[in-house]
Structures are given as C-alpha cells and as structure tokens.
Design a protein around this motif. Structure first.
Motif, PDB file in Angstrom:
ATOM      1  N   ASP A  40       0.808  -1.228   0.000  1.00 36.01           N
ATOM      2  CA  ASP A  40       0.000   0.000   0.000  1.00 36.01           C
ATOM      3  C   ASP A  40       0.842   1.281   0.000  1.00 36.01           C
ATOM      4  N   LEU A  41       2.160   1.156   0.065  1.00 37.58           N
ATOM      5  CA  LEU A  41       3.058   2.306  -0.011  1.00 37.58           C
ATOM      6  C   LEU A  41       3.803   2.355  -1.344  1.00 37.58           C
ATOM      7  N   CYS A  42       3.428   1.470  -2.274  1.00 34.77           N
ATOM      8  CA  CYS A  42       4.179   1.289  -3.521  1.00 34.77           C
ATOM      9  C   CYS A  42       3.501   1.903  -4.739  1.00 34.77           C
ATOM     10  N   THR A  43       4.300   2.034  -5.777  1.00 33.48           N
ATOM     11  CA  THR A  43       3.819   2.384  -7.109  1.00 33.48           C
ATOM     12  C   THR A  43       3.276   1.118  -7.762  1.00 33.48           C
ATOM     13  N   ILE A  44       2.732   1.267  -8.960  1.00 33.57           N
ATOM     14  CA  ILE A  44       2.264   0.099  -9.713  1.00 33.57           C
ATOM     15  C   ILE A  44       3.410  -0.886  -9.936  1.00 33.57           C
ATOM     16  N   GLY A  45       4.633  -0.378 -10.058  1.00 32.98           N
ATOM     17  CA  GLY A  45       5.808  -1.226 -10.280  1.00 32.98           C
ATOM     18  C   GLY A  45       6.395  -1.851  -9.030  1.00 32.98           C
ATOM     19  N   ASP A  46       5.675  -1.787  -7.910  1.00 36.95           N
ATOM     20  CA  ASP A  46       6.104  -2.391  -6.645  1.00 36.95           C
ATOM     21  C   ASP A  46       7.407  -1.819  -6.079  1.00 36.95           C
ATOM     22  N   ASN A  47       7.564  -0.507  -6.223  1.00 38.07           N
ATOM     23  CA  ASN A  47       8.649   0.219  -5.562  1.00 38.07           C
ATOM     24  C   ASN A  47       8.024   1.271  -4.657  1.00 38.07           C
ATOM     25  N   LEU A  48       8.744   1.630  -3.600  1.00 37.12           N
ATOM     26  CA  LEU A  48       8.258   2.630  -2.654  1.00 37.12           C
ATOM     27  C   LEU A  48       7.910   3.921  -3.389  1.00 37.12           C
ATOM     28  N   HIS A  49       6.704   4.406  -3.185  1.00 40.44           N
ATOM     29  CA  HIS A  49       6.190   5.599  -3.846  1.00 40.44           C
ATOM     30  C   HIS A  49       6.956   6.832  -3.379  1.00 40.44           C
ATOM     31  N   GLY A  50       7.205   7.752  -4.308  1.00 34.70           N
ATOM     32  CA  GLY A  50       7.905   8.985  -3.972  1.00 34.70           C
ATOM     33  C   GLY A  50       7.206   9.787  -2.889  1.00 34.70           C
ATOM     34  N   GLY A  51       5.880   9.772  -2.896  1.00 29.45           N
ATOM     35  CA  GLY A  51       5.131  10.482  -1.861  1.00 29.45           C
ATOM     36  C   GLY A  51       5.357   9.888  -0.483  1.00 29.45           C
ATOM     37  N   ALA A  52       5.491   8.568  -0.417  1.00 28.78           N
ATOM     38  CA  ALA A  52       5.773   7.907   0.864  1.00 28.78           C
ATOM     39  C   ALA A  52       7.178   8.266   1.341  1.00 28.78           C
ATOM     40  N   ILE A  53       8.113   8.330   0.393  1.00 29.96           N
ATOM     41  CA  ILE A  53       9.489   8.724   0.734  1.00 29.96           C
ATOM     42  C   ILE A  53       9.491  10.145   1.288  1.00 29.96           C
ATOM     43  N   MET A  54       8.766  11.043   0.631  1.00 23.80           N
ATOM     44  CA  MET A  54       8.730  12.436   1.075  1.00 23.80           C
ATOM     45  C   MET A  54       8.064  12.570   2.440  1.00 23.80           C
ATOM     46  N   ALA A  55       6.988  11.824   2.673  1.00 25.74           N
ATOM     47  CA  ALA A  55       6.314  11.874   3.978  1.00 25.74           C
ATOM     48  C   ALA A  55       7.223  11.320   5.073  1.00 25.74           C
ATOM     49  N   PHE A  56       7.958  10.267   4.766  1.00 25.08           N
ATOM     50  CA  PHE A  56       8.914   9.676   5.710  1.00 25.08           C
ATOM     51  C   PHE A  56       9.970  10.719   6.081  1.00 25.08           C
ATOM     52  N   ALA A  57      10.580  11.329   5.071  1.00 23.75           N
ATOM     53  CA  ALA A  57      11.627  12.325   5.315  1.00 23.75           C
ATOM     54  C   ALA A  57      11.086  13.548   6.045  1.00 23.75           C
TER      55      ALA A  57
END
Length: 137
Positions: A40-57
């Motif tokens: 649920d934190l991934c893109t369609i390609g099963d990688n961590l979504h940029g928005g999730a990375i930004m929220a984490f940071a």
C-alpha cells in the motif's frame, strides 16, 4: 521512557503511524527511523512511492526540529527538496536519518538520507522548517 519510544507513542494514530515509521534513534542531533516497504506504499511497479518517501523524510526532519525548539515554540515545513536516487522494492526496508544542518532563530534546515538495507542511497531530502514563536511572545 527514551525519546524514541516517547516519539513512537506521540505519533500513534497519525500519518507516521499509518505509514509504519519505527523510530530507532531520536536526539536533538539526529533522528533515525525505519520503514518497511508495503504494497500500500508502492507504485504500480512495486517500488516505494515517492510520496511515501517524502512523507517519511518530512516526519524525520520535523521530529529533529521539534527537539531543537524552545518551550512553547512550534514548527511547520515551508520547503522541501527531494532527489530520488534509487528504488526500494516491495518487501524491503529503508532507513532514514535526518540531521539538522542549520538551527536558526526562525528556521531549521534538515538533511535527510533514505537508504536501502544494503546501504544504497534511495533519496536525499533537504527541508526547511519554520520556527513559530510561542503564543504571547
């Protein structure tokens, strides 16, 4: 209760908790946390979504700022710059480390690195936090 456990308790029910952020080191000099890459934190390609990375940071930089405020002061993010360097695949875990590089009277600037389990750089984030004066000051 140490600062990591206290911060974990403080974010219960909020976005950092929903993301699954696990604080491992929380001090005024450095905030470190882990995040498991779930579907649920991934893109369609099963990688961590940029928005999730930004929220984490953003969470880590905000925590680092809060720990450097005077009593009664608060903060909000006013600028954030993210360089996406590499991917983080589904099922892996990333670690974020935020360090305040400027602790001013009106702003705090934090540099956050997000790394894979292998230590590969996933993202580099620089954010500026506004220091909001205590009410009545």
């Amino acid at each position: 209760m140490n600062l990591s456990a206290a911060m974990q308790e403080k974010v219960k029910g909020l976005l950092p908790d929903l993301l699954g952020i696990e604080f491992t080191e929380v001090t005024p000099e450095k905030t470190v946390a882990r995040l498991t890459v779930r579907k649920d934190l991934c893109t369609i390609g099963d990688n961590l979504h940029g928005g999730a990375i930004m929220a984490f940071a953003d969470t880590l930089g905000a925590v680092g700022t809060v720990l450097n405020l005077k009593p009664g002061q608060s903060t909000t993010t006013i600028e954030s710059k993210t360089n996406f360097i590499g991917g983080a695949p589904l099922g892996s875990r990333v670690t974020g480390e935020a360090v305040p590089v400027h602790k001013g009277r009106t702003t705090v600037v934090c540099q956050t690195t997000i790394r894979s389990e292998a230590g590969k750089l996933v993202a580099l984030v620089t954010q500026t936090q506004l220091v909001i004066a205590a009410k009545g000051v």
